[in-house]
Scaffold this motif. Structure first.
Motif, PDB file in Angstrom:
ATOM      1  N   GLU A 194     -26.981  -6.515  -0.252  1.00 40.09           N
ATOM      2  CA  GLU A 194     -28.355  -6.835  -0.624  1.00 40.09           C
ATOM      3  C   GLU A 194     -29.282  -6.063   0.300  1.00 40.09           C
ATOM      4  O   GLU A 194     -29.324  -6.317   1.504  1.00 40.09           O
TER       5      GLU A 194
ATOM      6  N   ARG B  38     -32.123  -4.960   2.467  1.00 35.94           N
ATOM      7  CA  ARG B  38     -33.261  -5.572   3.164  1.00 35.94           C
ATOM      8  C   ARG B  38     -34.217  -4.450   3.557  1.00 35.94           C
ATOM      9  O   ARG B  38     -33.863  -3.577   4.342  1.00 35.94           O
TER      10      ARG B  38
ATOM     11  N   GLU C   5     -33.124  -6.219  -7.103  1.00 35.53           N
ATOM     12  CA  GLU C   5     -32.684  -7.281  -6.190  1.00 35.53           C
ATOM     13  C   GLU C   5     -32.891  -6.935  -4.713  1.00 35.53           C
ATOM     14  O   GLU C   5     -32.395  -7.639  -3.825  1.00 35.53           O
TER      15      GLU C   5
ATOM     16  N   ARG D  30     -34.619  -6.971  -1.227  1.00 36.34           N
ATOM     17  CA  ARG D  30     -35.463  -7.958  -0.543  1.00 36.34           C
ATOM     18  C   ARG D  30     -36.538  -7.198   0.231  1.00 36.34           C
ATOM     19  O   ARG D  30     -36.235  -6.442   1.161  1.00 36.34           O
TER      20      ARG D  30
ATOM     21  N   THR E 126     -40.084  -6.995   2.473  1.00 40.63           N
ATOM     22  CA  THR E 126     -41.116  -7.560   3.336  1.00 40.63           C
ATOM     23  C   THR E 126     -42.208  -6.512   3.487  1.00 40.63           C
ATOM     24  O   THR E 126     -41.916  -5.341   3.736  1.00 40.63           O
TER      25      THR E 126
ATOM     26  N   LYS F 113     -37.172  -9.043  -4.776  1.00 42.89           N
ATOM     27  CA  LYS F 113     -37.349 -10.338  -4.125  1.00 42.89           C
ATOM     28  C   LYS F 113     -38.276 -10.132  -2.925  1.00 42.89           C
ATOM     29  O   LYS F 113     -37.968  -9.314  -2.050  1.00 42.89           O
ATOM     30  N   PHE F 114     -39.393 -10.851  -2.896  1.00 41.39           N
ATOM     31  CA  PHE F 114     -40.375 -10.641  -1.837  1.00 41.39           C
ATOM     32  C   PHE F 114     -40.251 -11.718  -0.768  1.00 41.39           C
ATOM     33  O   PHE F 114     -40.271 -12.916  -1.054  1.00 41.39           O
ATOM     34  N   ASP F 115     -40.144 -11.255   0.469  1.00 37.62           N
ATOM     35  CA  ASP F 115     -39.963 -12.167   1.599  1.00 37.62           C
ATOM     36  C   ASP F 115     -41.236 -12.377   2.408  1.00 37.62           C
ATOM     37  O   ASP F 115     -41.189 -12.988   3.482  1.00 37.62           O
ATOM     38  N   GLY F 116     -42.363 -11.856   1.939  1.00 38.01           N
ATOM     39  CA  GLY F 116     -43.607 -12.161   2.618  1.00 38.01           C
ATOM     40  C   GLY F 116     -44.435 -10.957   3.010  1.00 38.01           C
ATOM     41  O   GLY F 116     -44.011  -9.797   2.876  1.00 38.01           O
TER      42      GLY F 116
ATOM     43  N   SER G   7     -32.703  -6.159  11.847  1.00 41.01           N
ATOM     44  CA  SER G   7     -32.794  -7.091  10.719  1.00 41.01           C
ATOM     45  C   SER G   7     -33.028  -6.408   9.379  1.00 41.01           C
ATOM     46  O   SER G   7     -33.020  -7.068   8.340  1.00 41.01           O
TER      47      SER G   7
END
Length: 245
Positions: free
Chosen positions: A71, A73, A91, A93, A95, A118-121, A137
């Motif tokens: 996935e 990031r 898919e 992720r 930020t 997918k949005f993490d902020g 990270s």
């Protein structure tokens, strides 16, 4: 030639003296911080049209850098209007990070059109000190048209390396100083740079970002110098590529 450039810069400084005074007092910066995201979003509409092929080619191997979880990031610094979202793999992720909180409101349309992500902020921080992002990270950091307005480019690259896992990649597209110092583009970049920075939120026309990337000591650097097909001649010189930690 340097004397001519200095004289022309001085003439422009005198003409723009009221704005320089407002900038010194901090009042002009408040205006620019509110107006620049809106103006930049208008510019990006035409810029992204002419740069779409370059972006598509650059980002096509993003998935190759997904970690063991498969996935991806991804952190985009200086996310602007979210114009890069459509190039990010399904898919993924994501930020987003920008020092200007006014940019968040410009992401609405791109977020609505990006249900494959997918949005993490959204983080409001300087790219020179991304303290909210943990070490190792992220698999990928994306940076387009950002470091031109950041005082310390090496600090940004150091932070990018910190938050990337080993084997992660830093993807970039940046306008830079012309490498041909005998060209008219180089001449006008030097003459107009102080005034340009005043109107474009600190954006510099004279960044030699390719040198900073060399100094950052990534394990691998893939970089190309291009003349971008934009009608804005002063920002035609670009670098594009990615670096691996």
């Amino acid at each position: 030639m340097s004397a001519i450039i200095f004289i022309l810069q001085l003439i422009l400084a005198v003409i723009m003296l009221p704005l320089h005074i407002l900038s010194f007092l901090g009042m002009w910066d408040l205006v620019v911080k509110r107006a620049f995201p809106l103006l930049f979003s208008k510019f990006l509409i035409s810029y992204n049209k002419v740069m779409e092929e370059h972006k598509r080619n650059l980002f096509r191997n993003l998935s190759d850098f997904a970690g063991s979880s498969k996935e991806l990031r991804l952190l985009e610094i200086g996310c602007g209007t979210g114009a890069n979202f459509k190039f990010f793999p399904k898919e993924c992720r994501v930020t987003c990070l920008d020092i200007n909180p006014n940019c968040k409101q410009l992401l609405g349309k791109s977020l609505a059109e990006s249900d494959h992500l997918k949005f993490d902020g959204f983080l409001v921080e300087s790219a020179e000190n991304m303290k909210s992002v943990a070490d190792a990270s992220m698999d990928v950091v994306v940076c387009t048209l950002l470091v031109c307005s950041v005082p310390n480019t090496l600090a940004v690259l150091k932070e990018a390396k910190r938050i990337l896992r080993q084997g992660g990649a830093f993807f970039f597209i940046e306008h830079v100083a012309s490498t041909d110092e005998s060209s008219w583009i180089s001449f006008f970049q030097k003459v107009l740079n102080p005034t340009w920075q005043l109107f474009f939120d600190g954006c510099s026309l004279q960044k030699a970002t390719w040198k900073d990337l060399d100094d950052a000591k990534f394990s691998e650097l893939n970089i190309r110098h291009i003349m971008a097909p934009t009608s804005w001649r002063l920002i035609k010189p670009h670098i594009i590529g990615y670096a691996i930690k």
